[in-house]
Design a protein around this motif. Structure first.
Motif, PDB file in Angstrom:
ATOM      1  N   THR A 151       6.467  25.329  11.031  1.00  0.00           N
ATOM      2  CA  THR A 151       7.302  25.791   9.913  1.00  0.00           C
ATOM      3  C   THR A 151       8.614  26.372  10.420  1.00  0.00           C
ATOM      4  O   THR A 151       9.440  26.818   9.622  1.00  0.00           O
ATOM      5  CB  THR A 151       6.565  26.864   9.097  1.00  0.00           C
ATOM      6  N   GLY A 175       9.984  23.280   2.848  1.00  0.00           N
ATOM      7  CA  GLY A 175       9.851  24.200   1.726  1.00  0.00           C
ATOM      8  C   GLY A 175      11.118  25.011   1.587  1.00  0.00           C
ATOM      9  O   GLY A 175      12.191  24.589   2.010  1.00  0.00           O
ATOM     10  N   CYS A 191      10.327  27.734   7.087  1.00  0.00           N
ATOM     11  CA  CYS A 191       9.989  27.255   5.743  1.00  0.00           C
ATOM     12  C   CYS A 191       8.808  28.045   5.210  1.00  0.00           C
ATOM     13  O   CYS A 191       7.857  28.344   5.943  1.00  0.00           O
ATOM     14  CB  CYS A 191       9.648  25.772   5.787  1.00  0.00           C
ATOM     15  N   SER A 196       5.419  27.848  -1.899  1.00  0.00           N
ATOM     16  CA  SER A 196       4.384  26.941  -2.400  1.00  0.00           C
ATOM     17  C   SER A 196       4.556  25.511  -1.895  1.00  0.00           C
ATOM     18  O   SER A 196       3.569  24.811  -1.643  1.00  0.00           O
ATOM     19  CB  SER A 196       4.377  26.956  -3.932  1.00  0.00           C
ATOM     20  N   LEU A 197       5.810  25.054  -1.734  1.00  0.00           N
ATOM     21  CA  LEU A 197       6.024  23.693  -1.240  1.00  0.00           C
ATOM     22  C   LEU A 197       5.506  23.540   0.191  1.00  0.00           C
ATOM     23  O   LEU A 197       4.885  22.522   0.533  1.00  0.00           O
ATOM     24  CB  LEU A 197       7.507  23.332  -1.292  1.00  0.00           C
ATOM     25  N   THR A 198       5.755  24.548   1.004  1.00  0.00           N
ATOM     26  CA  THR A 198       5.249  24.529   2.378  1.00  0.00           C
ATOM     27  C   THR A 198       3.727  24.525   2.380  1.00  0.00           C
ATOM     28  O   THR A 198       3.094  23.753   3.113  1.00  0.00           O
ATOM     29  CB  THR A 198       5.768  25.750   3.159  1.00  0.00           C
ATOM     30  N   GLN A 255       1.707  23.478   0.082  1.00  0.00           N
ATOM     31  CA  GLN A 255       1.203  22.187  -0.396  1.00  0.00           C
ATOM     32  C   GLN A 255       1.266  21.127   0.695  1.00  0.00           C
ATOM     33  O   GLN A 255       0.352  20.320   0.846  1.00  0.00           O
ATOM     34  CB  GLN A 255       2.008  21.735  -1.613  1.00  0.00           C
TER      35      GLN A 255
END
Length: 255
Positions: free
Chosen positions: A121, A142, A151, A154-156, A158
């Motif tokens: 990340t 994300g 990052c 929630s996008l990360t 997911q």
């Protein structure tokens, strides 16, 4: 000592105790009280602390991520030692996770150009690894944190759900033998708990400055971690706690 180094030390003192006096900061940093006051003014303007008569206290922001730049200049030698020790845990063909910590960044810098897959990340970590064509780099995208260049959100989370790794290398803001490992913000703690659910082996990279600190957001208890790699012998009490929880401890041979 550079201003950014002084600011880092002041923030670390605030993170550990919540408050610091002008006199104590001047003594610890070996600078004048007038220089400390100017540093307090700068840190207050940046939103990191609140000045009080005779010192300063941390505000909510002190429990958020310290900037990556500040973290990368702290305890560099210790982090390089930990990175070299961690290399022995990685084999050709592995799929691993590296968090966005400065310690994991040092591990990325130390990695040889062997065939492997790295999920991360950390933006700087991902860029660093592109030096090696043999390493397949996956960035869990994300929302980008401007402070930590990582990052998150929630996008990360997911995206991470779609992966499985053999080994996850994580750092922390603090570690104590009773509570375990913690972070300074809830988002990072949640992300690390998720990563631990998708890995076969959890490896913590923790320099000695993190011992005894109790951050507010716990992400792992001792029994949740397989290996602890540190630059300094943590002491008999810590060692006994690790042994009771079947955690492997790796320290430099001279320790």
């Amino acid at each position: 000592m550079l201003a950014v180094e002084r600011h880092q030390r002041i923030l670390e003192m605030l993170l550990k105790s919540g408050t610091v006096t002008t006199t104590k900061a001047a003594k610890v940093l070996a600078i004048s009280e007038e220089t400390v006051r100017r540093d307090f003014e700068k840190l207050e303007a940046d939103g990191h602390l609140i000045r009080k008569h005779g010192g300063a206290v941390g505000n909510n922001d002190i429990r958020r991520d310290l900037s990556l730049k500040s973290r990368q200049i702290a305890n560099v030698a210790e982090k390089e030692i930990i990175a070299k020790l961690a290399l022995d845990q990685i084999q050709t063909g592995d799929t691993i996770f590296l968090d966005a910590s400065s310690t994991a960044f040092h591990l990325a810098r130390a990695l040889p150009g062997m065939e492997m897959t790295v999920l991360t990340t950390g933006l700087k970590t991902a860029v660093e690894l592109t030096r090696h064509p043999a390493i397949r780099v996956i960035l869990a995208g994300g929302i980008v944190s401007h402070r930590s260049l990582s990052c998150e959100g929630s996008l990360t989370n997911q995206m991470l759900e779609h992966y499985h790794v053999q080994k996850a290398f994580l750092s922390c803001r603090g570690f104590n033998s009773k509570q375990g490992f913690g972070e300074s913000n809830a988002e990072q703690a949640a992300l690390k708990r998720q990563v631990m659910s998708l890995t076969d082996q959890t490896i913590l990279l923790v320099d000695h400055s993190k011992f005894g600190i109790k951050p507010p957001y716990l992400f792992a208890r001792l029994e949740d971690v397989d290996v602890l790699i540190t630059n300094h012998w943590p002491g008999k009490n810590f060692q006994q706690s690790l042994q009771r929880n079947n955690m492997k401890l790796i320290v430099p041979k001279e320790n």
